[in-house]
Write a protein that holds these residues in place. Structure first.
Motif, PDB file in Angstrom:
ATOM      1  N   ALA A 156       0.831  -1.204   0.000  1.00  0.00           N
ATOM      2  CA  ALA A 156       0.000   0.000   0.000  1.00  0.00           C
ATOM      3  C   ALA A 156       0.868   1.257   0.000  1.00  0.00           C
ATOM      4  CB  ALA A 156      -0.926  -0.009   1.211  1.00  0.00           C
ATOM      5  N   ILE A 157       1.940   1.252   0.803  1.00  0.00           N
ATOM      6  CA  ILE A 157       2.865   2.387   0.810  1.00  0.00           C
ATOM      7  C   ILE A 157       3.440   2.596  -0.589  1.00  0.00           C
ATOM      8  CG2 ILE A 157       5.114   3.198   1.632  1.00  0.00           C
ATOM      9  CD1 ILE A 157       4.459   1.876   4.330  1.00  0.00           C
ATOM     10  N   GLY A 158       3.818   1.497  -1.247  1.00  0.00           N
ATOM     11  CA  GLY A 158       4.390   1.590  -2.582  1.00  0.00           C
ATOM     12  C   GLY A 158       3.449   2.232  -3.589  1.00  0.00           C
ATOM     13  N   ARG A 159       2.152   1.929  -3.482  1.00  0.00           N
ATOM     14  CA  ARG A 159       1.181   2.525  -4.404  1.00  0.00           C
ATOM     15  C   ARG A 159       1.112   4.038  -4.210  1.00  0.00           C
ATOM     16  NH1 ARG A 159      -1.768  -2.145  -2.967  1.00  0.00           N
ATOM     17  NH2 ARG A 159      -3.123  -0.960  -1.559  1.00  0.00           N
ATOM     18  N   TYR A 161       1.928   1.179  11.086  1.00  0.00           N
ATOM     19  CA  TYR A 161       1.210   2.239  10.388  1.00  0.00           C
ATOM     20  C   TYR A 161       2.185   3.147   9.655  1.00  0.00           C
ATOM     21  CZ  TYR A 161       2.807   5.136  14.268  1.00  0.00           C
ATOM     22  OH  TYR A 161       3.599   5.787  15.184  1.00  0.00           O
ATOM     23  N   ALA A 162       1.642   3.888   8.707  1.00  0.00           N
ATOM     24  CA  ALA A 162       2.421   4.900   7.988  1.00  0.00           C
ATOM     25  C   ALA A 162       1.488   6.031   7.584  1.00  0.00           C
ATOM     26  CB  ALA A 162       3.088   4.303   6.754  1.00  0.00           C
ATOM     27  N   TYR A 163       1.902   7.264   7.893  1.00  0.00           N
ATOM     28  CA  TYR A 163       1.161   8.445   7.461  1.00  0.00           C
ATOM     29  C   TYR A 163       1.722   8.891   6.114  1.00  0.00           C
ATOM     30  CZ  TYR A 163      -0.767   8.926  12.163  1.00  0.00           C
ATOM     31  OH  TYR A 163      -1.431   8.714  13.337  1.00  0.00           O
ATOM     32  N   LYS A 176       4.312   5.747  -5.615  1.00  0.00           N
ATOM     33  CA  LYS A 176       4.273   5.869  -7.077  1.00  0.00           C
ATOM     34  C   LYS A 176       3.432   7.056  -7.521  1.00  0.00           C
ATOM     35  CE  LYS A 176       5.138   1.047  -8.307  1.00  0.00           C
ATOM     36  NZ  LYS A 176       4.568  -0.187  -8.940  1.00  0.00           N
ATOM     37  N   LEU A 177       2.430   7.419  -6.710  1.00  0.00           N
ATOM     38  CA  LEU A 177       1.580   8.566  -7.029  1.00  0.00           C
ATOM     39  C   LEU A 177       2.180   9.890  -6.563  1.00  0.00           C
ATOM     40  CD1 LEU A 177      -1.889   7.019  -6.097  1.00  0.00           C
ATOM     41  CD2 LEU A 177      -1.048   7.512  -8.409  1.00  0.00           C
ATOM     42  N   GLY A 178       3.332   9.801  -5.870  1.00  0.00           N
ATOM     43  CA  GLY A 178       4.002  11.020  -5.420  1.00  0.00           C
ATOM     44  C   GLY A 178       3.724  11.409  -3.990  1.00  0.00           C
ATOM     45  N   TYR A 179       3.237  10.441  -3.183  1.00  0.00           N
ATOM     46  CA  TYR A 179       2.914  10.735  -1.788  1.00  0.00           C
ATOM     47  C   TYR A 179       3.700   9.799  -0.874  1.00  0.00           C
ATOM     48  CZ  TYR A 179      -0.916  12.830  -4.358  1.00  0.00           C
ATOM     49  OH  TYR A 179      -1.660  13.548  -5.265  1.00  0.00           O
ATOM     50  N   PRO A 180       4.900  10.204  -0.458  1.00  0.00           N
ATOM     51  CA  PRO A 180       5.744   9.347   0.374  1.00  0.00           C
ATOM     52  C   PRO A 180       5.257   9.325   1.821  1.00  0.00           C
ATOM     53  CG  PRO A 180       6.773  11.475   0.089  1.00  0.00           C
ATOM     54  CD  PRO A 180       5.540  11.496  -0.771  1.00  0.00           C
ATOM     55  N   PRO A 181       5.754   8.377   2.608  1.00  0.00           N
ATOM     56  CA  PRO A 181       5.408   8.377   4.032  1.00  0.00           C
ATOM     57  C   PRO A 181       6.101   9.532   4.744  1.00  0.00           C
ATOM     58  CG  PRO A 181       6.972   6.624   3.542  1.00  0.00           C
ATOM     59  CD  PRO A 181       6.569   7.216   2.233  1.00  0.00           C
ATOM     60  N   VAL A 182       5.345  10.224   5.599  1.00  0.00           N
ATOM     61  CA  VAL A 182       5.926  11.311   6.381  1.00  0.00           C
ATOM     62  C   VAL A 182       6.272  10.832   7.789  1.00  0.00           C
ATOM     63  CG1 VAL A 182       3.661  12.193   7.105  1.00  0.00           C
ATOM     64  CG2 VAL A 182       5.640  13.711   7.099  1.00  0.00           C
ATOM     65  N   GLN A 183       5.532   9.825   8.269  1.00  0.00           N
ATOM     66  CA  GLN A 183       5.807   9.294   9.613  1.00  0.00           C
ATOM     67  C   GLN A 183       5.317   7.854   9.653  1.00  0.00           C
ATOM     68  OE1 GLN A 183       5.254  11.977  12.968  1.00  0.00           O
ATOM     69  NE2 GLN A 183       4.202  10.377  14.109  1.00  0.00           N
TER      70      GLN A 183
END
Length: 246
Positions: free
Chosen positions: A198-201, A226-228, A204-211
């Protein structure tokens, strides 16, 4: 005014007229974000009864609007309750479903006691509070994050309300939200079966994990990770991806 769905929940997107004291006032004061959380009522009589009940408790009506046969009533709860409470009556309310599930709304506040007392006075349960201790596996923008915070829960409805009371230091995504927007809805919690995928998807859209972080003993029942994701520019909220092991 545009309507959409996020799983079973309706999402209403408002682009206010310039100078509108309610909607444009929120936009200028807070920036884009979640203005209100709305609950459905079965009929107009129920809407009128609840409006009268809240009025007797000193809660006024901010705005009432009608769109495509639906009646929305927004109440003046933001200052003390940290979000605007809304009620909607729609004669032909459609049930929704889909692959997306929202498990909770995450709000960031500075002090739990007055917020809990306010909603309790209006007839809601008091918050259940707990401490979230520091963990060595937490990360903020790729760097180790060692901090603890208080968290409160309202479990009277679905989705659950999560109230986070963070420290301002060390830097963390909750404190970032407080500085930029003030108190309010900071994230939507979305459960996923495969966190890394899910993080990878999102990446790819340009929204990395911040926390990111975890709770419990990772891999054991009662634990989770979890990942924000850094989606705040999309509408003022982060998406929290959650993988829990029951």
């Amino acid at each position: 005014f545009v309507s959409g769905r996020l799983g079973r929940y309706a999402v209403e997107i408002i682009q206010p007229d310039s100078g509108d004291p309610v909607f444009d006032g929120f936009l200028k004061r807070r920036g884009e974000g979640v203005f209100a959380v709305l609950h459905t009522v079965p009929d107009r009589q129920a809407l009128e009864r609840e409006t009268a009940r809240l009025g007797q408790l000193g809660v006024g009506v901010l705005r009432t609007i009608e769109v495509a046969g639906a009646r929305y009533t927004f109440f003046d709860t933001e200052a003390q309750g940290k979000y605007v409470l809304g009620l909607i009556y729609r004669p032909q309310m459609e049930s929704g479903s889909g692959p997306v599930e929202v498990s909770h709304l995450g709000l960031v506040i500075r002090d739990a006691a007055p917020v809990s007392a306010y909603w309790h006075r209006l007839g809601f349960p008091e918050m259940a509070l707990a401490d979230a201790g520091p963990r060595a596996d937490s990360r903020y923008r790729g760097q180790p994050l060692w901090f603890s915070f208080r968290v409160g829960w309202h479990n009277y409805a679905h989705p659950t309300f999560e109230w986070i009371i963070p420290p301002l230091n060390p830097p963390n995504c909750y404190a970032d939200f407080l500085r930029l927007h003030g108190e309010g809805v900071q994230h939507l919690g979305l459960p996923v079966d495969d966190l890394e995928s899910a993080i990878g998807r999102y990446v790819k859209l340009g929204y990395p994990p911040v926390q990111s972080g975890a709770w419990g003993t990772v891999g054991q029942p009662g634990s989770g990770q979890y990942a924000y994701m850094d989606t705040e520019a999309l509408g003022g909220v982060n998406i929290e991806l959650i993988h829990a092991i029951r």
